[in-house]
Design a protein around this motif. Structure first.
Motif, PDB file in Angstrom:
ATOM      1  N   LYS A  72       8.272  14.578   5.103  1.00  0.00           N
ATOM      2  CA  LYS A  72       8.340  13.551   4.081  1.00  0.00           C
ATOM      3  C   LYS A  72       9.507  13.824   3.132  1.00  0.00           C
ATOM      4  O   LYS A  72      10.266  12.926   2.788  1.00  0.00           O
ATOM      5  CB  LYS A  72       7.012  13.545   3.311  1.00  0.00           C
TER       6      LYS A  72
ATOM      7  N   THR B 267      10.193   3.747  10.078  1.00  0.00           N
ATOM      8  CA  THR B 267       9.561   3.615   8.767  1.00  0.00           C
ATOM      9  C   THR B 267       8.061   3.329   8.914  1.00  0.00           C
ATOM     10  O   THR B 267       7.231   3.930   8.237  1.00  0.00           O
ATOM     11  CB  THR B 267      10.239   2.496   7.953  1.00  0.00           C
ATOM     12  N   ARG B 268       7.735   2.414   9.818  1.00  0.00           N
ATOM     13  CA  ARG B 268       6.324   2.115  10.076  1.00  0.00           C
ATOM     14  C   ARG B 268       5.582   3.359  10.556  1.00  0.00           C
ATOM     15  O   ARG B 268       4.494   3.657  10.098  1.00  0.00           O
ATOM     16  CB  ARG B 268       6.196   1.012  11.125  1.00  0.00           C
TER      17      ARG B 268
ATOM     18  N   TRP C 247       6.354   6.463  10.046  1.00  0.00           N
ATOM     19  CA  TRP C 247       6.270   7.391   8.921  1.00  0.00           C
ATOM     20  C   TRP C 247       5.064   7.030   8.048  1.00  0.00           C
ATOM     21  O   TRP C 247       4.247   7.899   7.700  1.00  0.00           O
ATOM     22  CB  TRP C 247       7.584   7.308   8.137  1.00  0.00           C
ATOM     23  N   PHE C 248       4.940   5.739   7.722  1.00  0.00           N
ATOM     24  CA  PHE C 248       3.824   5.250   6.901  1.00  0.00           C
ATOM     25  C   PHE C 248       2.490   5.581   7.587  1.00  0.00           C
ATOM     26  O   PHE C 248       1.586   6.159   6.976  1.00  0.00           O
ATOM     27  CB  PHE C 248       3.994   3.742   6.687  1.00  0.00           C
ATOM     28  N   HIS C 249       2.386   5.254   8.874  1.00  0.00           N
ATOM     29  CA  HIS C 249       1.123   5.493   9.574  1.00  0.00           C
ATOM     30  C   HIS C 249       0.825   6.989   9.748  1.00  0.00           C
ATOM     31  O   HIS C 249      -0.328   7.403   9.675  1.00  0.00           O
ATOM     32  CB  HIS C 249       1.102   4.738  10.907  1.00  0.00           C
TER      33      HIS C 249
ATOM     34  N   MET D  46       1.677   9.240   7.593  1.00  0.00           N
ATOM     35  CA  MET D  46       1.215   9.716   6.292  1.00  0.00           C
ATOM     36  C   MET D  46      -0.225   9.283   6.018  1.00  0.00           C
ATOM     37  O   MET D  46      -0.985  10.004   5.366  1.00  0.00           O
ATOM     38  CB  MET D  46       2.152   9.249   5.177  1.00  0.00           C
ATOM     39  N   ILE D  47      -0.594   8.091   6.513  1.00  0.00           N
ATOM     40  CA  ILE D  47      -1.997   7.654   6.376  1.00  0.00           C
ATOM     41  C   ILE D  47      -2.898   8.618   7.166  1.00  0.00           C
ATOM     42  O   ILE D  47      -3.915   9.096   6.655  1.00  0.00           O
ATOM     43  CB  ILE D  47      -2.177   6.198   6.870  1.00  0.00           C
ATOM     44  N   THR D  48      -2.510   8.924   8.404  1.00  0.00           N
ATOM     45  CA  THR D  48      -3.301   9.848   9.230  1.00  0.00           C
ATOM     46  C   THR D  48      -3.388  11.222   8.567  1.00  0.00           C
ATOM     47  O   THR D  48      -4.475  11.805   8.475  1.00  0.00           O
ATOM     48  CB  THR D  48      -2.673   9.980  10.638  1.00  0.00           C
TER      49      THR D  48
ATOM     50  N   HIS E 101      -3.181  11.918   5.442  1.00  0.00           N
ATOM     51  CA  HIS E 101      -4.061  11.832   4.281  1.00  0.00           C
ATOM     52  C   HIS E 101      -5.528  11.893   4.704  1.00  0.00           C
ATOM     53  O   HIS E 101      -6.337  12.609   4.112  1.00  0.00           O
ATOM     54  CB  HIS E 101      -3.783  10.546   3.505  1.00  0.00           C
ATOM     55  N   LEU E 102      -5.879  11.114   5.752  1.00  0.00           N
ATOM     56  CA  LEU E 102      -7.275  11.080   6.206  1.00  0.00           C
ATOM     57  C   LEU E 102      -7.710  12.455   6.723  1.00  0.00           C
ATOM     58  O   LEU E 102      -8.797  12.930   6.417  1.00  0.00           O
ATOM     59  CB  LEU E 102      -7.444  10.019   7.302  1.00  0.00           C
ATOM     60  N   LEU E 103      -6.839  13.105   7.507  1.00  0.00           N
ATOM     61  CA  LEU E 103      -7.187  14.419   8.051  1.00  0.00           C
ATOM     62  C   LEU E 103      -7.273  15.463   6.942  1.00  0.00           C
ATOM     63  O   LEU E 103      -8.196  16.275   6.910  1.00  0.00           O
ATOM     64  CB  LEU E 103      -6.168  14.852   9.110  1.00  0.00           C
TER      65      LEU E 103
END
Lengths: 359, 359
Positions: free
Chosen positions: A168, A309-310, A312-314, A316-318, A320-322
């Motif tokens: 990131k 970019t998409r 990267w976003f996804h 970072m979502i994963t 965060h959840l993990l």
């Protein structure tokens, strides 16, 4: 960030840009001064970065790498400010086995680009640096010629902990360098393992450095790495090594022919380079320019950047959840207990997962 | 599953095994009959599977593939029952471009193994079958010789929806086949794309089928696929094709030499095979036996299997976390709104993630 606060802060930033860059706030009511001071700093920093001030650029990157909560918020305001001025560079990832001479190649190649009038930023991604701590000093002393060029900016490895974090921060640092007007961003993978895939996911062109004796070389490399490369440099092609290097170039070209191209519409190729003798450097740049022309024309350039970019976003979502799941000590303990029971054949994997989420 | 209920059910299952296999419950108080009947069915099914009854094996797999909640629970009881009897096979993944002749190879190779006295199960993993629906009938008619062998069991592709689901079901089906005494499990990848990586993650030996003309062939294949292969079969090596096939074998051996081995301690190799002329089939089996011997000796066999089980568990945890997140319509809508804002440069990726999780 709270939504109201963010809008407010965005407004302050705009005010800051409009109202002079000296950092003073004539006529501002005293009770607002502290808050406005903070946000004005971001605006000032943003315009200094855009004006090409290298000290401000360093400051901006330090802000991005900081794990302090206030700094993080400021870093995001800064980035949002700079976003419209990003994207106008060619992003080049550089990897290779230890000993392939990545630093001396970047030194020679970057210096040549500076002489062609390019502004060159060198970043490093090193997921292992938080453990080894070794490469930071290394970077400072390695590229002596390049760091003296007024058009060059060499940033040592970030010291962040997790790979996700480095990933990131290198991306965000790259965006800041673009806003500062750097045309060519060279991202060096210092670590081994996962970092190549991460770098491939953030660059336009991916360059692999190897030495002569292809087979033995590749034994030490990550699986599938050759299929990520848009170009292969057979390095240290000087003196007695010129002939074997040329032979190795042919061998790599043959292997590349068998593999699926890393970038649709571009046939990956190999070149012999000596950073010591400064041969093959112009050909490397010509190769990258030819790539750029082809990939621009097919519109794959934009398609890939949007996809990156998409992704990267996804990712970072994963992450965060993990992270939220595994940061919970109970979850972590239960996972390792269940893992043990599964390996001992007491539970099926599905039963393990069901138990974990039954609450 | 509730812990108490599960212990109870495990007890009932044990009772079922001890108390005769006729499915009747003499002397059971009426009020328990229905529940016990259910669990007894599972125990009976388990012992029938273990006794080698192919109709019961088919029933067990149908139970595993069912999405009905009660069936799912029964499937897990069945699997838990069978777990101690699993693991005693060699698991072989087979992939190749469409047209490489995977089915005719499996037909010929599987039939030869049956003649050697092996019990052979053929499973297929096809993430696309829920969309195309095409391969199920195909499977039934393709392997005419093999399906008639008493030692063979050919199961068509599962029809489950997501790749995650297919992945899980093929793994569980494999375990049931092992409990039924099958020595060799052949897992065919029918689909394209991700399935090869999934299959590599559940097998001991990974076999890649190609045709002559290596370069052109591989252009249509997934990146990195060659580096997953423990062995490459140059197929349809018969008639006029024998000479070009032998040449292609040499070319592949050369490329394999450059690549990192798929399995530590094993040098992946290539062979020419004709399923039509039944040549090269014994050599293929000798190669797999040599692999098995080497990898057993180094203990990597067990290390890999444990790693595969752990990875499976962790992949299912990640799947569960991502599913629960994205199944929420609000989350899904917010993600696509934020994605749009990020692509238009209104938000940084970090700001997007922060907004998503600020509640």
């Amino acid at each position: 960030m709270d939504k109201r606060l963010e809008q407010q802060s965005a407004l302050f930033v705009m005010d800051g840009v409009k109202g002079g860059h000296d950092g003073m706030n004539y006529g501002t009511p005293k009770k607002f001064r502290k808050k406005q001071q903070n946000t004005l700093d971001v605006a000032t920093l943003a315009s200094e970065v855009r004006a090409g001030n290298r000290i401000s650029l360093s400051k901006a990157i330090t802000l991005i790498e900081s794990s302090n909560a206030e700094h993080k918020q400021q870093a995001q305001s800064l980035l949002q400010e700079l976003l419209p001025h990003t994207g106008n560079s060619i992003r080049i990832g550089i990897t290779g086995v230890p000993g392939a001479g990545k630093s001396s190649f970047i030194e020679a190649f970057g210096s040549m680009l500076c002489e062609l009038g390019k502004k060159v930023a060198v970043l490093a991604i090193d997921p292992s640096s938080s453990i080894s701590g070794g490469s930071i000093l290394g970077d400072k002393t390695r590229m002596e010629e390049l760091v003296r060029k007024p058009n060059a900016f060499v940033r040592p490895s970030p010291s962040a902990g997790t790979l996700g974090g480095v990933h990131k921060k290198t991306r965000e640092t790259m965006l800041v360098c673009e806003a500062a007007g750097y045309d060519v961003i060279l991202i060096e993978t210092v670590g081994v393992g996962q970092s190549e895939t991460y770098v491939r996911g953030m660059v336009d062109f991916f360059l692999l450095l190897v030495l002569t004796g292809a087979g033995d070389e590749l034994q030490g490399m990550k699986k599938g790495i050759m299929e990520l490369a848009d170009g292969i440099i057979v390095h240290k092609s000087d003196g007695d090594n010129i002939r074997p290097a040329r032979k190795t170039v042919q061998e790599y070209k043959q292997i590349l022919h068998f593999l699926q191209p890393a970038t649709p519409g571009w046939m990956s190729t190999a070149l012999a380079v000596s950073s010591h003798e400064k041969t093959g450097l112009q050909e490397t740049w010509e190769m990258i320019r030819a790539f750029q022309e082809k990939v621009y024309a097919s519109n794959y350039w934009t398609i890939r950047r949007h996809k990156q970019t998409r992704d990267w976003f996804h990712a970072m979502i994963t992450d965060h959840l993990l992270d939220s799941f595994y940061q919970n000590t109970d979850n972590k303990m239960q996972v390792s207990r269940l893992e043990e029971a599964i390996l001992q054949g007491q539970l099926t994997v599905t039963q393990g997962v069901n138990k974990l989420f039954e609450k």
